[in-house]
Design an enzyme around this catalytic site. Structure first.
Site, mmCIF file in Angstrom:
data_model
loop_
_atom_site.group_PDB
_atom_site.id
_atom_site.type_symbol
_atom_site.label_atom_id
_atom_site.label_comp_id
_atom_site.label_asym_id
_atom_site.label_seq_id
_atom_site.Cartn_x
_atom_site.Cartn_y
_atom_site.Cartn_z
ATOM 1 N N GLU A 41 4.004 8.203 7.821
ATOM 2 C CA GLU A 41 3.715 6.890 9.555
ATOM 3 C C GLU A 41 5.007 7.049 9.340
ATOM 4 O O GLU A 41 6.473 6.943 8.489
ATOM 5 C CB GLU A 41 3.064 5.296 9.107
ATOM 6 C CG GLU A 41 1.739 5.591 8.224
ATOM 7 C CD GLU A 41 1.947 4.097 7.380
ATOM 8 O OE1 GLU A 41 2.099 3.177 7.532
ATOM 9 O OE2 GLU A 41 0.751 3.701 7.525
ATOM 10 N N GLN A 101 0.534 -0.986 -0.399
ATOM 11 C CA GLN A 101 -0.120 0.172 -0.057
ATOM 12 C C GLN A 101 0.675 1.312 0.044
ATOM 13 O O GLN A 101 1.659 0.705 0.898
ATOM 14 C CB GLN A 101 -0.783 -0.177 1.991
ATOM 15 C CG GLN A 101 0.155 -0.171 2.400
ATOM 16 C CD GLN A 101 -0.997 0.019 3.933
ATOM 17 O OE1 GLN A 101 -0.911 0.322 4.770
ATOM 18 N NE2 GLN A 101 -1.622 -1.351 3.731
ATOM 19 N N HIS A 153 0.231 5.899 0.524
ATOM 20 C CA HIS A 153 0.465 7.248 1.278
ATOM 21 C C HIS A 153 -0.371 8.496 0.325
ATOM 22 O O HIS A 153 0.567 9.011 0.383
ATOM 23 C CB HIS A 153 -1.023 7.385 3.047
ATOM 24 C CG HIS A 153 -0.314 5.768 3.579
ATOM 25 N ND1 HIS A 153 -1.710 4.742 3.718
ATOM 26 C CD2 HIS A 153 0.556 5.674 4.760
ATOM 27 C CE1 HIS A 153 -1.207 3.754 4.122
ATOM 28 N NE2 HIS A 153 -0.146 4.003 4.527
ATOM 29 N N HIS A 188 4.579 0.035 0.239
ATOM 30 C CA HIS A 188 5.281 -0.275 1.636
ATOM 31 C C HIS A 188 4.584 -1.468 2.096
ATOM 32 O O HIS A 188 3.454 -1.927 1.868
ATOM 33 C CB HIS A 188 5.570 0.469 2.425
ATOM 34 C CG HIS A 188 4.874 1.023 2.849
ATOM 35 N ND1 HIS A 188 4.334 2.355 2.625
ATOM 36 C CD2 HIS A 188 3.111 0.516 4.538
ATOM 37 C CE1 HIS A 188 2.736 2.720 3.519
ATOM 38 N NE2 HIS A 188 2.183 2.011 4.123
ATOM 39 N N ARG A 223 -4.291 1.367 -1.871
ATOM 40 C CA ARG A 223 -3.487 -0.320 -1.985
ATOM 41 C C ARG A 223 -2.830 -0.963 -3.616
ATOM 42 O O ARG A 223 -3.997 -0.339 -4.391
ATOM 43 C CB ARG A 223 -4.604 -1.306 -1.474
ATOM 44 C CG ARG A 223 -5.155 -1.337 0.072
ATOM 45 C CD ARG A 223 -6.334 -2.506 -0.029
ATOM 46 N NE ARG A 223 -6.572 -2.187 2.149
ATOM 47 C CZ ARG A 223 -7.262 -1.651 2.310
ATOM 48 N NH1 ARG A 223 -8.089 -0.820 1.061
ATOM 49 N NH2 ARG A 223 -7.475 -1.461 3.655
#
Length: 442
Positions: A135, A98, A100, A264, A283
């Site tokens: 993240e 996935q 972001h 990642h 995804r």
């Protein structure tokens, strides 16, 4: 300064032992436990444990008194919203591959889907909220991941080593242009392959990986990963995509930062993750869930090279800070040994969550009565024995203490005074440790 009760998320890829062991519960758990959430995510907010035995949702507290709980700097940037979510991840099976979106991409995608009338909980929705989701994952155990596109020249070498007959023309495509554009072209080709072609390619790829392992080639770890993923996802283009990514092994205390567009997948291990409080995920594969190829390609960053492993900036003998460009969060780790058992002052103009992962820690909230900080005192009722003590002393200083055992966490409002953290108990392996989550620089 109040203890938290946190939600455990039971996703299928989780561990039946790691989170149960952290929380001091019997293991194995009845079902996989994947994530321990600490924060104010609307889906599962933490609850503040009051000294009188009552509980209140942290999300409710933020909405009712944002300035007191979050501070003026945080509310000025994020409103009545805690910008970060702290988690413990316990990964026994690979997560989906996935990426972001950036803040700009998320805002535009959210607005477009809102205008189209797509329900926010629809399985094909890409943007349930308008915010970015950077993240950082910091390893508690050895932690395995795929993250970021590997240097294209090295990927060409890997593909030539494997020499899969059905992929030779694809190898030539990247060899002719070993850069970001070449990676984009190859990735786009692979992610859009028809299923019948994948069924032909996959057995050849798995056979080539087995041969490379028998020959003890230099890409053994990458080949093992392909074999493991291929066994679970035999017709998934994400298995091919894994050949393009850095294969990373983090040791405890090491971390990686995943900015917008970074492709990642977490593979195995336990770690502390901090991320922006968002649900936006694009995804790529290794999942039965919705994959929007066109939107994924718009979001992905094809910059290639080694993924930087963060060891953090050492502030003193105990405190390590993992600095990133993310304004939503900052993660710190306080680690004590018998040789360095001293107190560490944790001060902030914004909200904080502290999580104990080793040993037992005493937190002493220092405050004054001259108006610069409100004096600390328990809210209503008596204080449970052994958990916290009421404000005591006289004159300028007062102090409230609370002990954190392994797996316990505490909420510190922005208006709370500085906290001094000290180990009460060093574990048998000679360590005590807490993680601190706070907003990044605003």
């Amino acid at each position: 300064m109040e203890l938290l009760r946190n939600a455990v998320r039971p996703y299928a890829w989780g561990s039946r032992t790691a989170i149960a062991d952290l929380l001091g519960r019997p293991a194995p758990a009845p079902h996989p436990e994947a994530e321990l959430w600490m924060g104010a995510h609307p889906g599962d907010p933490s609850r503040l444990l009051r000294s009188d035995g009552s509980e209140v949702s942290l999300l409710q507290m933020l909405h009712s008194d944002p300035t007191h709980q979050l501070g003026t700097a945080c509310t000025g940037r994020w409103g009545a919203r805690l910008p970060f979510l702290l988690k413990v991840l316990a990964v026994d099976e690979p997560l989906s591959l996935q990426a972001h979106p950036s803040a700009k991409q998320a805002a535009a995608g959210f607005a477009e889907e809102e205008a189209s009338g797509i329900p926010r909980n629809a399985p094909h929705r890409n943007y349930p909220d308008p915010t970015a989701k950077p993240e950082l994952i910091c390893a508690l155990t050895e932690f395995h991941a795929l993250a970021g596109f590997r240097d294209a020249h090295r990927t060409v070498r890997l593909l030539r080593e494997l020499d899969v007959p059905s992929l030779r023309s694809h190898t030539g495509l990247l060899a002719a242009q070993p850069d970001e554009d070449g990676l984009r072209a190859l990735f786009t080709t692979w992610i859009t392959l028809p299923e019948h072609y994948l069924r032909e390619v996959m057995p050849e790829l798995l056979e080539a990986c087995e041969a490379h392992l028998r020959a003890r080639g230099e890409f053994a770890m990458e080949c093992r990963t392909v074999l493991e993923l291929g066994a679970d996802y035999p017709d998934d283009a994400g298995v091919l995509a894994s050949l393009l990514l850095n294969r990373i092994v983090l040791q405890p205390g090491e971390a990686i930062f995943l900015p917008a567009g970074n492709l990642h997948a977490y593979l195995h291990g336990t770690g502390v993750e901090i991320l922006a409080n968002s649900d936006n995920i694009l995804r790529c594969g290794l999942t039965p869930k919705h994959v929007d190829v066109a939107e994924l390609l718009r979001v992905l960053d094809f910059d290639c090279g080694d993924m930087r492993v963060l060891t953090g900036q050492q502030r003193d003998a105990n405190l390590t800070v993992y600095r990133t460009p993310a304004e939503e969060f900052e993660l710190s780790r306080v680690h004590w040994s018998p040789q360095a058992p001293g107190g560490v002052r944790l001060d902030s103009s914004g909200p904080q969550i502290l999580l104990c992962t080793q040993g037992r820690i005493r937190l002493s909230a220092q405050s004054s009565v001259n108006g610069s900080h409100r004096p600390e005192s328990p809210v209503g009722g008596s204080v449970p024995e052994g958990r916290a003590s009421p404000a005591h002393g006289s004159g300028v200083g007062t102090c409230r203490e609370l002990e954190l055992a392994r797996g316990e966490s505490v909420w510190l409002a922005a208006s709370d005074p500085a906290v001094i953290a000290r180990p009460v108990d060093i574990t048998a392996d000679g360590a005590a440790q807490i993680f601190r989550a706070a907003p990044g620089a605003v």
